[in-house]
Enzyme design. Structure first.
Site, PDB file in Angstrom:
ATOM      1  N   HIS A   8       1.925   3.217   2.444  1.00  0.00           N
ATOM      2  CA  HIS A   8       3.039   3.232   3.395  1.00  0.00           C
ATOM      3  C   HIS A   8       4.212   2.414   2.880  1.00  0.00           C
ATOM      4  CE1 HIS A   8       4.994   2.566   7.444  1.00  0.00           C
ATOM      5  NE2 HIS A   8       4.703   3.851   7.504  1.00  0.00           N
ATOM      6  N   CYS A   9       3.904   1.336   2.172  1.00  0.00           N
ATOM      7  CA  CYS A   9       4.942   0.421   1.689  1.00  0.00           C
ATOM      8  C   CYS A   9       5.846   1.044   0.626  1.00  0.00           C
ATOM      9  CB  CYS A   9       4.300  -0.829   1.099  1.00  0.00           C
ATOM     10  SG  CYS A   9       3.169  -1.686   2.195  1.00  0.00           S
ATOM     11  N   ILE A  10       5.378   2.072  -0.064  1.00  0.00           N
ATOM     12  CA  ILE A  10       6.173   2.632  -1.169  1.00  0.00           C
ATOM     13  C   ILE A  10       6.810   3.967  -0.807  1.00  0.00           C
ATOM     14  CG2 ILE A  10       4.737   1.422  -2.838  1.00  0.00           C
ATOM     15  CD1 ILE A  10       3.468   4.085  -3.605  1.00  0.00           C
ATOM     16  N   GLY A  42       0.817  -1.201   0.000  1.00  0.00           N
ATOM     17  CA  GLY A  42       0.000   0.000   0.000  1.00  0.00           C
ATOM     18  C   GLY A  42       0.849   1.248   0.000  1.00  0.00           C
TER      19      GLY A  42
END
Length: 339
Positions: free
Chosen positions: A330-332, A328
């Site tokens: 936050h992950c990128i 999502g």
């Protein structure tokens, strides 16, 4: 000299991201194009609030520039995938103007069969070199999406990540905690037993905490709440909320738990359980960039975040193409603290 990881709501100097390129995560040209459009939308949303640097693979600068616009900085480096939260450095500060980069061991989320990480395992050090900051190397296999801190000594972890056989076989819970505390300046770990069901699929992380729970401020944690009993995360999310309500932080405070209702969609087009979650948001200077799913619960989640962060602007960005690839918003993204 003691270094610690500031909480995400502390001021940032900039945000770091990585540009999607051809790899097993994106199965065809159409999916890659959709991912790039989604990554660019997130970058532009964050850029409203703070500088953004995008790491792009060689030869991809021109195409990235067309989607990113002129305001996003671009640097080139070989990449395998595009999850900067996991492959980039975890920044720590010494409270006196010093910045350093923790370089965890990255092995493709537990050496998964489809993953490649020869280049991504060097990104944390490359970013640190670009900034001319010291690197604190760790022997622990870990990713930025597998930790969340409150800035006052508490860190959230997951049994199936840091203690997973694909990452740290032979490490005890005590050894993991000691290493985490040494690198992040934390003193208490709260362990969740597992992640969301969908995070154990083909491109899952095997239980990252940043899709399950996150600190909103010291003493307050937001947690994913799957309210439909038909989804296996219904019971899982109740477990998380109960465990967190029964926990205290490093300062001895009982945690206040704010449950965020999951999107209403239960399965993807392939019939697999989705792990769509509003917890996987990103805090930037004056803003909250929140995953959107064109779902009735998008505005409910946005309203909760507006109440939690009244001084910040909440921006919904469609994250379905990002989740289709395994993560999502936050992950990128990866924050560089302001010092």
């Amino acid at each position: 000299m003691t270094f610690r990881m500031p909480p995400e709501w502390a001021p940032h100097a900039r945000t770091w991201m990585a540009w999607p390129g051809p790899n097993p995560t994106f199965t065809d040209a159409e999916e890659l194009a959709e991912a790039r459009a989604a990554w660019a939308a997130v970058a532009r949303a964050v850029r409203r609030f703070e500088p953004v640097t995008m790491v792009v693979g060689p030869g991809l600068r021109e195409g990235a520039r067309e989607l990113l616009g002129a305001d996003v900085d671009i640097v080139e480096h070989e990449l395998d995938d595009a999850w900067m939260r996991d492959i980039g450095p975890t920044f720590v500060t010494d409270g006196r103007g010093g910045l350093a980069a923790v370089d965890w061991v990255f092995n493709g989320w537990g050496a998964q069969e489809w993953a490649r990480w020869e280049n991504d395992s060097t990104i944390a050090r490359h970013v640190a070199d670009l900034l001319d900051v010291p690197v604190h190397s760790s022997d622990l296999v870990n990713e930025g999406g597998a930790i969340h801190v409150d800035g006052e000594g508490t860190v959230l972890l997951t049994d199936t990540v840091q203690l997973g056989a694909g990452r740290n076989p032979g490490w005890t819970r005590e050894q993991v905690e000691a290493e985490i505390h040494a690198r992040l300046g934390t003193t208490k770990a709260i362990w969740l037993p597992h992640g969301l069901t969908g995070d154990y699929g083909t491109y899952g992380t095997q239980g990252h905490v940043d899709i399950v729970a996150a600190f909103a401020r010291p003493g307050v944690v937001v947690v994913h709440s799957q309210q439909n009993p038909a989804h296996p995360d219904h019971e899982r999310s109740r477990t998380y909320a109960d465990l967190l309500r029964g926990s205290t932080d490093a300062r001895g405070r009982a945690l206040e738990v704010v449950e965020i209702p999951a999107p209403t969609v239960l399965k993807d087009e392939e019939g697999e359980w989705v792990d769509y979650s509003y917890i996987n948001h990103y805090l930037c200077n004056g803003g909250v960039v929140l995953c959107g799913f064109e779902d009735p619960n998008d505005e409910i989640a946005a309203g909760i975040f507006r109440r939690l962060f009244p001084e910040r602007t909440v921006t919904l960005v469609d994250a379905r193409a990002i989740f289709a690839s395994g993560g999502g918003i936050h992950c990128i993204t990866q924050q560089q603290p302001k010092v």
